[in-house]
Design a protein around this motif. Structure first.
Motif, PDB file in Angstrom:
ATOM      1  N   TRP A  19      -2.428  -2.374 -10.175  1.00  0.00           N
ATOM      2  CA  TRP A  19      -2.022  -1.557  -9.032  1.00  0.00           C
ATOM      3  C   TRP A  19      -0.503  -1.447  -8.969  1.00  0.00           C
ATOM      4  N   ARG A  66      -8.228   2.438  -5.122  1.00  0.00           N
ATOM      5  CA  ARG A  66      -7.353   1.990  -4.032  1.00  0.00           C
ATOM      6  C   ARG A  66      -6.838   3.169  -3.210  1.00  0.00           C
ATOM      7  N   GLY A 117       0.825  -1.197   0.000  1.00  0.00           N
ATOM      8  CA  GLY A 117       0.000   0.000   0.000  1.00  0.00           C
ATOM      9  C   GLY A 117       0.850   1.234   0.000  1.00  0.00           C
ATOM     10  N   GLU A 140     -10.171  -2.220  -1.122  1.00  0.00           N
ATOM     11  CA  GLU A 140      -9.229  -3.330  -1.145  1.00  0.00           C
ATOM     12  C   GLU A 140      -9.181  -3.893  -2.570  1.00  0.00           C
ATOM     13  N   ILE A 141      -8.171  -4.718  -2.848  1.00  0.00           N
ATOM     14  CA  ILE A 141      -8.013  -5.321  -4.172  1.00  0.00           C
ATOM     15  C   ILE A 141      -9.292  -6.052  -4.589  1.00  0.00           C
TER      16      ILE A 141
END
Length: 80
Positions: free
Chosen positions: A63, A38, A1, A44-45
């Motif tokens: 991402w 995101r 992240g 969340e994914i």
């Protein structure tokens, strides 16, 4: 992240970030959506995958690719 950034020291200029996001959207609209969901939306994914109708692995790849591209783009912007 974490926030898209080019390095660990200098903060990202918001105008540079905005310009980089516009460029990213031209390169890959889906990667831009993933970043928006995101980073700005906190999804969340798995949640982003459901919204986009793609697999978890696809969102994960998008991402990672978007973060790497934005980091390189913003690092280059700070050096110029």
């Amino acid at each position: 992240g974490g926030a898209p950034r080019g390095g660990d020291s200098a903060p990202v200029d918001l105008l540079d970030l905005d310009a980089a996001l516009v460029e990213l959207g031209k390169r890959s609209a889906r990667q831009l959506r993933v970043v928006e969901m995101r980073y700005f939306g906190g999804l969340e994914i798995e949640q982003a995958a459901a919204v986009l109708g793609v697999s978890h692995a696809t969102v994960e790849r998008d991402w990672q690719a978007a973060r790497a591209w934005l980091g390189a783009r913003l690092a280059g912007r700070r050096r110029s």
